[in-house]
Scaffold this motif. Structure first.
Motif, PDB file in Angstrom:
ATOM      1  N   ALA A 239       0.835  -1.212   0.000  1.00  0.00           N
ATOM      2  CA  ALA A 239       0.000   0.000   0.000  1.00  0.00           C
ATOM      3  C   ALA A 239       0.866   1.257   0.000  1.00  0.00           C
ATOM      4  O   ALA A 239       0.579   2.223  -0.718  1.00  0.00           O
ATOM      5  CB  ALA A 239      -0.926  -0.004   1.219  1.00  0.00           C
ATOM      6  N   ALA A 240       1.941   1.234   0.803  1.00  0.00           N
ATOM      7  CA  ALA A 240       2.841   2.392   0.869  1.00  0.00           C
ATOM      8  C   ALA A 240       3.500   2.649  -0.486  1.00  0.00           C
ATOM      9  O   ALA A 240       3.655   3.797  -0.905  1.00  0.00           O
ATOM     10  CB  ALA A 240       3.898   2.165   1.949  1.00  0.00           C
ATOM     11  N   LYS A 241       3.863   1.572  -1.160  1.00  0.00           N
ATOM     12  CA  LYS A 241       4.474   1.711  -2.496  1.00  0.00           C
ATOM     13  C   LYS A 241       3.464   2.286  -3.483  1.00  0.00           C
ATOM     14  O   LYS A 241       3.796   3.167  -4.300  1.00  0.00           O
ATOM     15  CB  LYS A 241       4.978   0.350  -2.982  1.00  0.00           C
ATOM     16  N   SER A 242       2.229   1.824  -3.391  1.00  0.00           N
ATOM     17  CA  SER A 242       1.203   2.250  -4.354  1.00  0.00           C
ATOM     18  C   SER A 242       0.891   3.741  -4.246  1.00  0.00           C
ATOM     19  O   SER A 242       0.480   4.361  -5.225  1.00  0.00           O
ATOM     20  CB  SER A 242      -0.084   1.439  -4.161  1.00  0.00           C
ATOM     21  N   VAL A 243       1.093   4.321  -3.057  1.00  0.00           N
ATOM     22  CA  VAL A 243       0.809   5.764  -2.895  1.00  0.00           C
ATOM     23  C   VAL A 243       2.092   6.602  -2.923  1.00  0.00           C
ATOM     24  O   VAL A 243       2.050   7.814  -2.718  1.00  0.00           O
ATOM     25  CB  VAL A 243       0.013   6.043  -1.600  1.00  0.00           C
ATOM     26  N   GLY A 244       3.231   5.948  -3.169  1.00  0.00           N
ATOM     27  CA  GLY A 244       4.478   6.679  -3.377  1.00  0.00           C
ATOM     28  C   GLY A 244       5.222   7.099  -2.121  1.00  0.00           C
ATOM     29  O   GLY A 244       6.038   8.023  -2.167  1.00  0.00           O
ATOM     30  N   LEU A 245       4.986   6.408  -1.002  1.00  0.00           N
ATOM     31  CA  LEU A 245       5.739   6.731   0.214  1.00  0.00           C
ATOM     32  C   LEU A 245       7.161   6.194   0.082  1.00  0.00           C
ATOM     33  O   LEU A 245       7.366   5.006  -0.212  1.00  0.00           O
ATOM     34  CB  LEU A 245       5.064   6.131   1.451  1.00  0.00           C
ATOM     35  N   SER A 246       8.150   7.048   0.300  1.00  0.00           N
ATOM     36  CA  SER A 246       9.550   6.665   0.078  1.00  0.00           C
ATOM     37  C   SER A 246      10.025   5.573   1.028  1.00  0.00           C
ATOM     38  O   SER A 246      11.011   4.891   0.756  1.00  0.00           O
ATOM     39  CB  SER A 246      10.459   7.894   0.225  1.00  0.00           C
ATOM     40  N   VAL A 247       9.330   5.386   2.142  1.00  0.00           N
ATOM     41  CA  VAL A 247       9.761   4.389   3.140  1.00  0.00           C
ATOM     42  C   VAL A 247       9.154   3.004   2.885  1.00  0.00           C
ATOM     43  O   VAL A 247       9.277   2.124   3.723  1.00  0.00           O
ATOM     44  CB  VAL A 247       9.405   4.842   4.579  1.00  0.00           C
ATOM     45  N   PHE A 248       8.515   2.807   1.713  1.00  0.00           N
ATOM     46  CA  PHE A 248       7.791   1.546   1.478  1.00  0.00           C
ATOM     47  C   PHE A 248       8.684   0.321   1.639  1.00  0.00           C
ATOM     48  O   PHE A 248       8.237  -0.742   2.059  1.00  0.00           O
ATOM     49  CB  PHE A 248       7.121   1.556   0.094  1.00  0.00           C
ATOM     50  N   ASP A 249       9.994   0.465   1.305  1.00  0.00           N
ATOM     51  CA  ASP A 249      10.890  -0.701   1.412  1.00  0.00           C
ATOM     52  C   ASP A 249      11.927  -0.525   2.522  1.00  0.00           C
ATOM     53  O   ASP A 249      12.919  -1.249   2.569  1.00  0.00           O
ATOM     54  CB  ASP A 249      11.588  -0.963   0.076  1.00  0.00           C
ATOM     55  N   LYS A 250      11.689   0.417   3.408  1.00  0.00           N
ATOM     56  CA  LYS A 250      12.646   0.681   4.488  1.00  0.00           C
ATOM     57  C   LYS A 250      12.668  -0.508   5.465  1.00  0.00           C
ATOM     58  O   LYS A 250      11.613  -0.961   5.911  1.00  0.00           O
ATOM     59  CB  LYS A 250      12.239   1.954   5.228  1.00  0.00           C
ATOM     60  N   PRO A 251      13.860  -1.027   5.785  1.00  0.00           N
ATOM     61  CA  PRO A 251      13.921  -2.140   6.736  1.00  0.00           C
ATOM     62  C   PRO A 251      13.340  -1.750   8.095  1.00  0.00           C
ATOM     63  O   PRO A 251      13.415  -0.589   8.502  1.00  0.00           O
ATOM     64  CB  PRO A 251      15.431  -2.407   6.869  1.00  0.00           C
ATOM     65  N   SER A 252      12.736  -2.726   8.759  1.00  0.00           N
ATOM     66  CA  SER A 252      12.204  -2.469  10.096  1.00  0.00           C
ATOM     67  C   SER A 252      13.337  -2.057  11.021  1.00  0.00           C
ATOM     68  O   SER A 252      14.466  -2.540  10.894  1.00  0.00           O
ATOM     69  CB  SER A 252      11.530  -3.728  10.643  1.00  0.00           C
ATOM     70  N   ASN A 253      13.020  -1.183  11.948  1.00  0.00           N
ATOM     71  CA  ASN A 253      14.039  -0.737  12.894  1.00  0.00           C
ATOM     72  C   ASN A 253      13.425  -0.664  14.280  1.00  0.00           C
ATOM     73  O   ASN A 253      12.223  -0.779  14.454  1.00  0.00           O
ATOM     74  CB  ASN A 253      14.619   0.617  12.483  1.00  0.00           C
ATOM     75  N   SER A 254      14.264  -0.491  15.265  1.00  0.00           N
ATOM     76  CA  SER A 254      13.805  -0.357  16.645  1.00  0.00           C
ATOM     77  C   SER A 254      14.781   0.561  17.358  1.00  0.00           C
ATOM     78  O   SER A 254      15.819   0.928  16.795  1.00  0.00           O
ATOM     79  CB  SER A 254      13.769  -1.732  17.322  1.00  0.00           C
ATOM     80  N   CYS A 255      14.464   0.923  18.575  1.00  0.00           N
ATOM     81  CA  CYS A 255      15.319   1.885  19.266  1.00  0.00           C
ATOM     82  C   CYS A 255      16.704   1.293  19.509  1.00  0.00           C
ATOM     83  O   CYS A 255      16.894   0.077  19.564  1.00  0.00           O
ATOM     84  CB  CYS A 255      14.659   2.350  20.560  1.00  0.00           C
ATOM     85  N   LEU A 256      17.673   2.166  19.665  1.00  0.00           N
ATOM     86  CA  LEU A 256      19.069   1.740  19.808  1.00  0.00           C
ATOM     87  C   LEU A 256      19.289   0.866  21.039  1.00  0.00           C
ATOM     88  O   LEU A 256      20.197   0.030  21.069  1.00  0.00           O
ATOM     89  CB  LEU A 256      19.987   2.966  19.861  1.00  0.00           C
ATOM     90  N   ALA A 257      18.448   1.033  22.056  1.00  0.00           N
ATOM     91  CA  ALA A 257      18.596   0.229  23.280  1.00  0.00           C
ATOM     92  C   ALA A 257      18.378  -1.258  23.012  1.00  0.00           C
ATOM     93  O   ALA A 257      18.859  -2.114  23.766  1.00  0.00           O
ATOM     94  CB  ALA A 257      17.626   0.728  24.345  1.00  0.00           C
ATOM     95  N   SER A 258      17.672  -1.575  21.924  1.00  0.00           N
ATOM     96  CA  SER A 258      17.413  -2.987  21.607  1.00  0.00           C
ATOM     97  C   SER A 258      18.684  -3.720  21.189  1.00  0.00           C
ATOM     98  O   SER A 258      18.693  -4.942  21.063  1.00  0.00           O
ATOM     99  CB  SER A 258      16.365  -3.099  20.496  1.00  0.00           C
ATOM    100  N   ARG A 259      19.775  -2.975  20.978  1.00  0.00           N
ATOM    101  CA  ARG A 259      21.064  -3.601  20.622  1.00  0.00           C
ATOM    102  C   ARG A 259      21.849  -4.024  21.862  1.00  0.00           C
ATOM    103  O   ARG A 259      22.943  -4.575  21.753  1.00  0.00           O
ATOM    104  CB  ARG A 259      21.939  -2.614  19.835  1.00  0.00           C
ATOM    105  N   ILE A 260      21.315  -3.739  23.041  1.00  0.00           N
ATOM    106  CA  ILE A 260      22.009  -4.057  24.295  1.00  0.00           C
ATOM    107  C   ILE A 260      21.260  -5.203  24.977  1.00  0.00           C
ATOM    108  O   ILE A 260      20.050  -5.091  25.214  1.00  0.00           O
ATOM    109  CB  ILE A 260      22.041  -2.826  25.222  1.00  0.00           C
ATOM    110  N   PRO A 261      21.930  -6.306  25.295  1.00  0.00           N
ATOM    111  CA  PRO A 261      21.221  -7.452  25.899  1.00  0.00           C
ATOM    112  C   PRO A 261      20.555  -7.072  27.220  1.00  0.00           C
ATOM    113  O   PRO A 261      21.072  -6.248  27.982  1.00  0.00           O
ATOM    114  CB  PRO A 261      22.346  -8.471  26.147  1.00  0.00           C
TER     115      PRO A 261
END
Length: 265
Positions: free
Chosen positions: A156-178
Motif C-alpha cells: 500500500a505504501a508503495k502504491s501511494v508513493g511513500l519513500s519508506v515503502f521498502d525501508k527495513p524495520s528498525n527499533s530503538c538503539l537500546a534494543s542492541r544491548i542485551p
C-alpha cells in the motif's frame, strides 16, 4: 474497495486524531490514511526520547513532508528513567508507558480524543510488551483493526508513493544491548556511530551493531554476510574501535529480531 480504502475509511467521523509516528513504514501509512480522510485534523507526533537514531528522526520528518501532515515533536530523555535503563525484559513496557504519558498530555493540549499507532497484525505474534503498555492508554491500532500485515503495508505504501515503502524495520538503539546490561548514553552513541559506519562502508541498509559488554557483534541479512571480506572487515574494525568498541565480529547466523533478548550477566 481496496485494503487502503478500508484503512482511510477507518478515520471516518473521528474528528481530530494524533498519530504516533516513528521513521518506519507502518506508522507512515497510518499517517497517510489519517491525512487523506481528516486533512489538518490529523497530527503526527514523533518522540525524540534520545534512544532513537538521528537517521530515524530525519526519516520521520521527511515522510511527514511527503504526506503533508503537521508534525509535532515530544522531547524527553528515557535515560532518566531508571526502570528503562536497568534494561530488564520489561524495558519496552516502561518505554511505552512513559511515551503514553507524554502522548496523553499532548493530546489534551491539542484537544485530541483519539491517539493511534502503527502496530500491525504481524506484531501481535512477537513478544512486544510495549504494545500492552500503549493499550493501557487506550491507544488504538488501525492497521490491526483493518487486518494489515507487513506485506500489505509495504504494498500500500508503495502504491501511494511513500519513500519508506521498502525501508527495513528498525527499533530503538537500546534494543542492541542485551537485557541485564545497563543502557547508557555512551553505549547508545557508539552503537549509532557503529551502524552508520557499517552502512557507509558496505552500502547495506539493514544493519544491527549489538553491544555485548563493549564488544561489537554485527548482524546483517544472512545472504549479505559475504560482503564482509578481509579489507572491509579491517576498515570496520579500525573505525569501530575508534568509537569505543573493544572488539568486532560478524554474526555468522545473520540477522534475527530479538536474538539478544536474554538476561545477560
Amino acid at each position: 474497495m481496496t485494503d487502503l480504502d478500508d484503512l482511510v475509511n477507518w478515520f471516518e467521523g473521528k474528528n481530530k486524531v494524533m498519530v504516533a509516528l516513528s521513521g518506519g513504514v507502518d506508522s507512515a501509512l497510518v499517517a497517510y490514511a489519517a491525512f487523506q480522510k481528516l486533512g489538518d485534523s490529523a497530527i503526527a507526533v514523533t518522540a525524540d526520547y534520545k534512544t532513537l537514531s538521528e537517521e530515524e528522526l530525519t526519516t520521520a520528518r521527511d515522510v511527514c513532508s511527503e504526506i503533508g501532515i503537521r508534525q509535532l515533536f515530544l522531547d524527553y530523555n528515557e535515560l532518566e528513567n531508571e526502570y528503562f535503563t536497568k534494561n530488564d525484559s520489561d524495558r519496552c513496557f516502561h518505554c511505552r508507558m512513559e511515551l503514553g504519558d507524554h502522548l496523553i498530555e499532548l493530546a489534551k493540549e491539542h484537544d485530541v480524543q483519539i491517539i493511534v499507532d502503527g502496530t500491525n497484525v504481524d506484531d501481535l505474534g512477537d513478544y512486544r510488551p510495549g504494545i500492552e503498555a500503549l493499550k493501557q492508554y487506550g491507544i488504538r491500532s488501525p492497521l490491526v483493526e483493518t487486518g494489515f500485515s507487513k506485506l500489505k503495508i509495504r504494498d500500500a505504501a508503495k502504491s501511494v508513493g511513500l519513500s519508506v515503502f521498502d525501508k527495513p524495520s528498525n527499533s530503538c538503539l537500546a534494543s542492541r544491548i542485551p537485557w541485564g546490561q545497563r543502557v547508557t548514553a555512551e553505549k547508545l552513541t557508539r552503537i549509532e556511530f557503529g551502524e552508520t559506519i557499517v552502512k557507509q562502508l558496505t552500502k547495506l541498509k539493514h544493519v544491527r551493531v549489538r553491544d555485548l559488554n563493549g564488544s561489537a557483534k554485527i548482524e546483517v541479512d544472512k545472504d549479505m554476510i559475504s560482503i564482509f571480506d578481509e579489507s572491509i572487515l579491517e576498515q570496520i574494525t579500525e573505525k569501530l574501535k575508534l568509537v569505543g568498541f573493544s572488539s568486532v565480529e560478524i554474526d555468522q547466523e545473520g540477522y534475527k529480531p530479538g536474538k539478544i533478548n536474554v538476561i545477560a550477566d
